[in-house]
Design a protein around this motif. Structure first.
Motif, mmCIF file in Angstrom:
data_model
loop_
_atom_site.group_PDB
_atom_site.id
_atom_site.type_symbol
_atom_site.label_atom_id
_atom_site.label_comp_id
_atom_site.label_asym_id
_atom_site.label_seq_id
_atom_site.Cartn_x
_atom_site.Cartn_y
_atom_site.Cartn_z
ATOM 1 N N ASP A 663 0.831 -1.201 0.000
ATOM 2 C CA ASP A 663 0.000 0.000 0.000
ATOM 3 C C ASP A 663 0.864 1.249 0.000
ATOM 4 O OD1 ASP A 663 -2.510 1.286 0.026
ATOM 5 O OD2 ASP A 663 -2.420 1.548 2.191
ATOM 6 N N ALA A 664 1.946 1.228 0.779
ATOM 7 C CA ALA A 664 2.848 2.390 0.839
ATOM 8 C C ALA A 664 3.493 2.653 -0.511
ATOM 9 C CB ALA A 664 3.917 2.158 1.904
ATOM 10 N N ASP A 665 3.930 1.599 -1.175
ATOM 11 C CA ASP A 665 4.551 1.767 -2.493
ATOM 12 C C ASP A 665 3.541 2.303 -3.509
ATOM 13 O OD1 ASP A 665 7.050 0.919 -1.661
ATOM 14 O OD2 ASP A 665 6.645 -1.188 -2.121
ATOM 15 N N ALA A 666 2.311 1.798 -3.433
ATOM 16 C CA ALA A 666 1.293 2.226 -4.393
ATOM 17 C C ALA A 666 0.921 3.686 -4.180
ATOM 18 C CB ALA A 666 0.054 1.335 -4.270
ATOM 19 N N ASP A 668 2.908 6.006 -2.561
ATOM 20 C CA ASP A 668 4.074 6.856 -2.312
ATOM 21 C C ASP A 668 4.028 7.447 -0.901
ATOM 22 O OD1 ASP A 668 5.325 6.438 -4.717
ATOM 23 O OD2 ASP A 668 4.368 8.123 -5.708
ATOM 24 N N GLU A 669 3.618 6.653 0.080
ATOM 25 C CA GLU A 669 3.548 7.117 1.465
ATOM 26 C C GLU A 669 4.666 6.440 2.250
ATOM 27 O OE1 GLU A 669 0.353 7.526 5.155
ATOM 28 O OE2 GLU A 669 -0.361 6.996 3.149
ATOM 29 N N GLY A 670 5.807 7.118 2.282
ATOM 30 C CA GLY A 670 7.007 6.505 2.834
ATOM 31 C C GLY A 670 6.945 6.224 4.318
ATOM 32 N N ARG A 671 6.193 7.032 5.089
ATOM 33 C CA ARG A 671 6.129 6.795 6.523
ATOM 34 C C ARG A 671 5.534 5.420 6.825
ATOM 35 N NH1 ARG A 671 2.698 7.924 10.920
ATOM 36 N NH2 ARG A 671 3.843 8.365 12.849
ATOM 37 N N LEU A 672 4.652 4.924 5.947
ATOM 38 C CA LEU A 672 4.110 3.581 6.126
ATOM 39 C C LEU A 672 5.221 2.528 6.046
ATOM 40 C CD1 LEU A 672 0.727 3.442 4.157
ATOM 41 C CD2 LEU A 672 1.070 3.409 6.633
ATOM 42 N N LEU A 673 6.223 2.774 5.203
ATOM 43 C CA LEU A 673 7.347 1.835 5.128
ATOM 44 C C LEU A 673 8.107 1.811 6.448
ATOM 45 C CD1 LEU A 673 8.671 2.676 1.545
ATOM 46 C CD2 LEU A 673 7.327 0.693 2.254
ATOM 47 N N GLY A 674 8.273 2.996 7.062
ATOM 48 C CA GLY A 674 8.907 3.037 8.375
ATOM 49 C C GLY A 674 8.104 2.294 9.417
ATOM 50 N N LEU A 675 6.780 2.473 9.402
ATOM 51 C CA LEU A 675 5.921 1.774 10.346
ATOM 52 C C LEU A 675 6.007 0.262 10.146
ATOM 53 C CD1 LEU A 675 2.783 4.093 10.233
ATOM 54 C CD2 LEU A 675 4.019 3.450 12.318
ATOM 55 N N ALA A 676 6.023 -0.169 8.888
ATOM 56 C CA ALA A 676 6.116 -1.602 8.609
ATOM 57 C C ALA A 676 7.439 -2.165 9.116
ATOM 58 C CB ALA A 676 5.961 -1.847 7.113
#
Length: 907
Positions: A663-666, A668-676
């Motif tokens: 979802d983050a990649d789709a 472009d929400e980079g903070r979600l990558l940090g949360l993951a």
């Protein structure tokens, strides 16, 4: 298949009848039941609803149906469904009573939020069913107005023990998103033998066997098509099969058949059917007054009834919705305008001004400023009732009827704002383009740009949303400084959420925001703090961010929670975090603020998670999920990720983490990558798989995501030490120290003490562990406290101090077990076993097992809340709360509320 079940047997519908009969038995026995009948037009859904109504005891049924011309009038279907029950309105709590009365236009008042209206309808159904079981029927849901659909979906998901049946009928294919997730019954075509029997019942002459086979095959057993298609075939086609096969879709062919039958009627009868099709509620008196103005006599009814197209009783009822649409489409534009004009003239402007305005709008040939003004007033009334979608439709039509370019642009902009507020951002761009064609003043043009950017942010909160918001803020700066600050804050917040995928957006937004004169309001203070955080670093920003959080005390500032929540974590303010999230949920529940509640619940769940209250956090996330399904609102995954990680169930946690990464990649929400990454590190640390935790944390801390970076540094230090990477742990400890020193809270100092114990001088480890336990014990943050005890106990065991280790490990194990942190509990259990202590597994007997909802209701009851108050918190009816409490008493082996607290403690 006729619509009325009286006097005939439904053919080939034993399965459907059995389902309906079971539903009625459940309702009679005190349980509520929801069912959605789905099928193509003519499949027999309405006939099954008639069967349901006939089987229901007299006086216990309320019914409505969606009507295509009525689909823009807010609460139209809901008001018709609730009208027979309004005598019980006074039994509802005052906020609910006022919300429903305002929504239905019965009394003036502030615009009600959807959640309060939904809770009021739920209470109204429950009050009616307290006297006798209630059956509520909603046909043609695909044409129900948006607000009615949202409220009825909400109510359907909350019914439980009220003795209410709520049954819908909706078209398929094409309308599967309507009422999605509710129990369904697919209404298919009749079995072959039954289809042939029904077909034979309407054939009057010789029929070629191949023609019969073709009709049955083409209709796929659709009852209405079986009855209607033969009437469009000539005797030669029926007897010998002459004539081409049609490629026209079945529904269109059935409607065309109705159109041919309508075209064969006398002119006055055709006009009668068109007028009845346009008049949405079947009001016979109003219809006759309109027909009188059109010069149509009562004699025109007979041919329509003889043709089986319509029934005139206390209300006008078409045989099937396709008859209505066929009658509507049989009229040309001029005739439709004439019919709308007649209906407008006979509609009381005092009793029903909005329908009158709507009819006048459709009667207008060209621009009409008087009608446009009337539509504006209707929009104001719709907004006062909470009908934002209806207001948007009124304003959009008013735009079309306005000739003056300036006024037209203003109306288009107002319609765009109304659509945005109604949760329909996709409708906004076209209206903004229309507004830009007119003469807008600079403030209006800036408003257009800002709204376009806000729409982009809602549709995709990733990196593409930031630059348009920044451009809008710059345009507003010289026109409306307060609005500019708010828009700069949105742009900066969008860049924060875009994180590592935002390029240089964060710095650009922060630099632009810093150039704006400072504001002392919460939004201005938060803007200054985040700008400093982005440009100057953590230490200079921390005091500014604390000051902004201290200013967030008024309910009207809680719309900033999407940024204030992470900021509270960033500066380690557990008391402020607790207060903000509790206040936000309380405010959203009290006011029914649908736009705020999902965000408030997510952040509150995160606060409860760190306080060690996993069950309460899970309850709130369940509620968020139900809200999301009922309203279509997006739900941020932060709390769900953290909860899944700390529960320690590897497979479901990893599935959620991977879904978040995609979802983050789709988006472009980079903070979600940090949360993951943080969630994966916490999960694997709990499971004792430290190299995997180290890899996840290393990747996550490459970017200093707001709040997430702090959390992940702690996971990185623990994983690095356990993986034999002291240099990595030492570097992370130094980075953490620069932040915790500036934060100056017990939470921050306690976390730093853990880091110092793990990665600092070995001879000082015990001193730091003791400090960590002491500091964290002074906060609300029980999850980090339990983890500090676990690490201290592990250190003591490795130092061969088994007796001392047992005390810390036992406290950690008990805490993790009570929370439901299964991975960390097992890790603590293994360490306890290594000290020589037998670890007793916690087992619960069947009598003690409470569902999540039962546990939440029990906790609220212990806190002293009444059944109506619990119902208001959980969006349940008081009868459902009472029913769940009875189950709780039985499971716990108690007989009253007075025993609840002790019973729950005993668990």
């Amino acid at each position: 298949m006729p619509n009325n079940t009286r006097g005939f047997e439904l053919r080939g519908r034993q399965r459907e009848r059995d389902t309906i009969d079971r539903l009625l038995r459940d309702v009679h026995d005190g349980r509520s039941h929801v069912l959605v009948l789905r099928g193509e037009p003519g499949a027999g859904k309405t006939a099954l609803l008639d069967y349901l109504i006939e089987r229901s005891p007299a006086g216990r049924v309320t019914r409505t149906a969606g009507v295509e011309p009525e689909s823009e009038i807010a609460y139209a279907a809901l008001q018709q469904l609730c009208a027979p029950l309004l005598g019980r309105l006074e039994r509802l709590p005052e906020p609910q009573r006022a919300a429903l009365a305002t929504a239905f236009g019965l009394t003036p008042g502030d615009p009600p939020e959807g959640l309060l209206v939904g809770l009021a309808v739920l209470g109204l159904f429950a009050e009616a069913a307290a006297e006798q079981p209630l059956v509520c029927v909603v046909d043609d849901v695909q044409w129900v107005d948006r607000m009615s659909e949202v409220i009825l979906t909400f109510v359907a998901r909350r019914l439980d023990a009220e003795s209410v049946a709520l049954v819908f009928a909706s078209r398929s294919p094409g309308d599967e998103q309507v009422l999605s997730g509710l129990p369904e019954l697919r209404v298919e075509g009749l079995p072959d033998a039954e289809a042939r029997a029904l077909l034979d019942s309407v054939l009057t002459g010789p029929v070629d066997a191949r023609v019969r086979d073709r009709i049955v095959a083409e209709t796929r057993g659709n009852p209405l098509a079986l009855l209607e298609l033969p009437q469009g075939l000539t005797p030669a086609e029926l007897a010998f099969g002459f004539g081409p096969q049609s490629a026209t879709p079945l529904v269109s062919r059935v409607e065309e058949g109705f159109q041919r039958r309508i075209a064969a009627l006398p002119a006055d009868t055709r006009r009668l059917l068109v007028t009845a099709a346009v008049e949405p509620v079947g009001d016979v008196t109003l219809l006759w007054r309109a027909l009188e103005r059109l010069g149509v006599s009562p004699d025109a009814v007979a041919p329509a009834e003889a043709a089986g197209l319509v029934e005139f009783g206390t209300r006008v009822r078409f045989r099937h919705p396709l008859v209505r649409s066929a009658a509507w489409r049989s009229a040309d534009a001029a005739e439709l305008r004439e019919v709308h004009r007649a209906l407008a003239e006979v509609t009381d402007p005092g009793q029903d001004p909005d329908r009158r305005a709507w009819h006048r709008a459709h009667a207008a040939v060209g621009p009409d400023e008087e009608v446009a003004s009337e539509l504006e007033r209707s929009a104001d009334r719709a907004l006062a009732r909470g009908g934002r979608a209806a207001a948007a439709s009124f304003l959009e039509r008013a735009t079309e009827l306005t000739a003056d370019p300036g006024r037209r642009a203003t109306l288009a902009l107002a319609a765009a704002h109304a659509h945005f507020a109604a949760g329909a951002p996709a409708q906004v761009p076209g209206l903004l383009a229309a507004a830009e064609l007119g003469p807008l003043d600079p403030l209006q043009r800036a408003g257009v740009e800002r709204l376009r950017a806000q729409v982009a942010f809602v549709l995709n909160p990733g990196r593409t949303a930031g630059p348009p918001l920044l451009a809008a803020a710059r345009r507003l700066e010289a026109l409306d400084l307060a609005a500019a600050r708010e828009t700069y804050l949105s742009a900066l917040g969008a860049a924060v959420y875009a994180g590592r995928l935002g390029g240089g957006d964060l710095r650009r937004a922060a630099e632009a925001a810093r150039a704006v004169p400072a504001g002392e309001d919460p939004a201005g203070l938060l803007l200054a703090g985040l700008a400093a955080w982005s440009l100057d670093g953590y230490a200079p920003a921390a005091p500014l961010l604390r000051r902004a959080l201290d200013a967030l005390t008024a309910d009207e500032d809680l719309g900033l929670l999407w940024l204030a929540g992470p900021v509270a974590h960033e500066v380690w303010q557990d008391e402020i975090w607790h207060r903000l999230t509790e206040q936000a949920v309380g405010f959203a529940r009290a006011t029914g603020a649908l736009s705020l509640l999902p965000t408030a619940l997510v952040f509150r769940a995160g606060a409860l998670l760190f306080e060690g209250r996993f069950a309460d956090a899970s309850d709130l996330l369940d509620e968020v999920g139900a809200l999301g399904r009922a309203t279509g609102l997006a739900v941020h995954p932060s709390a769900s990720l953290a909860l899944a990680a700390h529960r320690g169930r590897e497979l479901p946690a990893l599935e959620l983490i991977e879904a978040t990464v995609k979802d983050a990649d789709a988006r472009d929400e980079g903070r979600l990558l940090g949360l993951a990454g943080y969630a994966k590190a916490a999960l694997f640390n709990g499971l004792g798989r430290y190299p995997a935790a180290l890899e996840a944390a290393r990747q996550a801390v490459e970017h200093e995501d707001l709040a997430v970076f702090n959390w992940t540094l702690g996971e990185l230090i623990e994983a690095a030490v356990r993986s034999g990477e002291p240099a990595v742990a030492s570097q992370a400890r130094e980075r953490l120290a620069g932040r915790t020193a500036a934060a100056e809270t017990d939470w921050a100092r306690g976390v730093q003490a853990v880091a110092d114990a793990l990665a600092g001088p070995p001879e000082q480890a015990e001193e730091h562990y003791r400090e960590a336990v002491e500091r964290l014990s002074a906060t609300r943050i029980r999850l980090p406290l339990a983890r500090a005890r676990l690490l201290y106990g592990e250190w003591l065991r490795r130092d061969n101090r088994r007796g001392d280790a047992r005390g810390q490990l036992r406290a950690a194990h008990d805490a993790f077990t009570a929370m439901g942190a299964e991975g960390f509990a097992e890790r603590a259990g293994r360490e306890l076993a290594a000290t020589g202590e037998t670890v007793r597994q916690r087992t619960l007997g069947a009598r003690e097992e409470l569902t999540s909802q039962e546990a939440q209701i029990a906790r609220l009851a212990v806190s002293g809340r009444t059944n109506p108050e619990i119902g208001a918190v959980l969006f349940l009816s008081p009868r459902t709360v009472e029913w769940h409490l009875r189950k709780v008493f039985i499971k716990l082996g108690i007989g009253s509320r007075r025993e609840l607290a002790a019973a729950l403690r005993g668990r």
